[in-house]
Design a protein around this motif. Sequence first.
Motif, PDB file in Angstrom:
ATOM      1  N   CYS A   1       2.189   3.939   3.245  1.00 16.24           N
ATOM      2  CA  CYS A   1       2.104   3.302   4.452  1.00 16.24           C
ATOM      3  C   CYS A   1       3.565   2.940   5.002  1.00 16.24           C
ATOM      4  O   CYS A   1       4.500   2.170   4.434  1.00 16.24           O
ATOM      5  CB  CYS A   1       1.600   1.690   4.414  1.00 16.24           C
ATOM      6  SG  CYS A   1       1.748   0.903   5.759  1.00 16.24           S
TER       7      CYS A   1
ATOM      8  N   HIS B   1      -0.172  -5.808   3.617  1.00 14.44           N
ATOM      9  CA  HIS B   1      -1.105  -4.891   4.263  1.00 14.44           C
ATOM     10  C   HIS B   1      -2.204  -5.124   4.734  1.00 14.44           C
ATOM     11  O   HIS B   1      -3.292  -5.361   4.020  1.00 14.44           O
ATOM     12  CB  HIS B   1      -1.252  -3.273   3.481  1.00 14.44           C
ATOM     13  CG  HIS B   1      -1.805  -2.310   4.176  1.00 14.44           C
ATOM     14  ND1 HIS B   1      -1.070  -1.245   4.774  1.00 14.44           N
ATOM     15  CD2 HIS B   1      -2.923  -1.836   4.368  1.00 14.44           C
ATOM     16  CE1 HIS B   1      -1.786  -0.536   5.501  1.00 14.44           C
ATOM     17  NE2 HIS B   1      -3.090  -0.861   5.220  1.00 14.44           N
TER      18      HIS B   1
ATOM     19  N   PHE C   1       4.831   1.095   7.407  1.00 15.05           N
ATOM     20  CA  PHE C   1       5.419  -0.194   7.540  1.00 15.05           C
ATOM     21  C   PHE C   1       5.390  -1.167   6.245  1.00 15.05           C
ATOM     22  O   PHE C   1       5.948  -1.956   6.174  1.00 15.05           O
ATOM     23  CB  PHE C   1       4.195  -0.719   8.593  1.00 15.05           C
ATOM     24  CG  PHE C   1       4.788  -0.600   9.917  1.00 15.05           C
ATOM     25  CD1 PHE C   1       5.562   0.523  10.036  1.00 15.05           C
ATOM     26  CD2 PHE C   1       3.938  -1.124  11.034  1.00 15.05           C
ATOM     27  CE1 PHE C   1       5.947   1.019  11.601  1.00 15.05           C
ATOM     28  CE2 PHE C   1       3.984  -0.519  12.480  1.00 15.05           C
ATOM     29  CZ  PHE C   1       5.226   0.261  12.685  1.00 15.05           C
ATOM     30  N   CYS C   2       4.317  -0.725   5.184  1.00 13.74           N
ATOM     31  CA  CYS C   2       4.763  -1.346   3.835  1.00 13.74           C
ATOM     32  C   CYS C   2       6.108  -1.080   3.382  1.00 13.74           C
ATOM     33  O   CYS C   2       6.804  -1.825   2.782  1.00 13.74           O
ATOM     34  CB  CYS C   2       3.559  -0.876   2.843  1.00 13.74           C
ATOM     35  SG  CYS C   2       2.101  -1.777   3.131  1.00 13.74           S
TER      36      CYS C   2
ATOM     37  N   HIS D   1      -1.135  -0.225   9.871  1.00 11.93           N
ATOM     38  CA  HIS D   1      -0.798  -1.458   9.258  1.00 11.93           C
ATOM     39  C   HIS D   1      -0.454  -2.309  10.465  1.00 11.93           C
ATOM     40  O   HIS D   1       0.169  -2.108  11.362  1.00 11.93           O
ATOM     41  CB  HIS D   1       0.668  -1.192   8.507  1.00 11.93           C
ATOM     42  CG  HIS D   1       1.361  -2.501   7.604  1.00 11.93           C
ATOM     43  ND1 HIS D   1       1.618  -2.537   6.674  1.00 11.93           N
ATOM     44  CD2 HIS D   1       1.395  -3.715   8.560  1.00 11.93           C
ATOM     45  CE1 HIS D   1       2.025  -3.731   6.247  1.00 11.93           C
ATOM     46  NE2 HIS D   1       2.064  -4.566   7.321  1.00 11.93           N
TER      47      HIS D   1
ATOM     48  N   MET E   1       0.985  -1.049   0.049  1.00 11.73           N
ATOM     49  CA  MET E   1       0.129   0.040  -0.015  1.00 11.73           C
ATOM     50  C   MET E   1       0.917   1.066  -0.031  1.00 11.73           C
ATOM     51  O   MET E   1       1.618   1.342   0.895  1.00 11.73           O
ATOM     52  CB  MET E   1      -1.031  -0.107   1.156  1.00 11.73           C
ATOM     53  CG  MET E   1      -2.014   1.014   1.170  1.00 11.73           C
ATOM     54  SD  MET E   1      -2.968   1.352   2.788  1.00 11.73           S
ATOM     55  CE  MET E   1      -4.523   1.822   2.075  1.00 11.73           C
TER      56      MET E   1
HETATM   57 ZN    ZN Z   1       1.042  -1.343   5.050  1.00 10.74          ZN
END
Ligand code: ZN
Length: 115
Positions: free
Chosen positions: A4, A46, A6-7, A96, A1
């Motif tokens: 994001c 995600h 954390f992506c 996330h 995603m």
């Molecule tokens: Zn994410």
Amino acid sequence: MSDCVFCAIANKEIPSTIVYEDDEVLAFEDLNPQLPVHTLIIPKAHYRNIGDDVPPALLGTLFATVKKVAELKGVIESGYRVIVNTGEDGRQTVHHLHIHVLGGARMPIRMGPAD
Ligand code: ZN
Ligand code: 5GP
């Protein structure tokens, strides 16, 4: 995603200190640790939070990773706390799904009152 954080960490577009990695999950050190051990576990895919139709097998993999991280961080015997902040009232700030593994010192005895 897109957009994001954390992506971006899962895709190695943002550096992190990796504790454990396999095909489905990544564990890395929290940027702003609250205790001597503060590691985050994320699915590489995600999902917004634990309620975002996460496949049960992936939930199992994520929680199995908690023990691996606790072993790698040396807190199996001393103990640790597992937290999954979810949504607004849960004070989730990164949307996330992630599991906090906290340890290396005694926790505050209990949560304070809501504010
Ligand atoms: Zn994410
Ligand atoms: P939440 O409040 O959403 O449960 O926790 C998000 C956590 O992600 C926080 O503990 C915060 O310090 C951590 N965090 C936010 N951005 C980054 C980042 O770019 N890298 C790392 N390693 N941790 C982050």
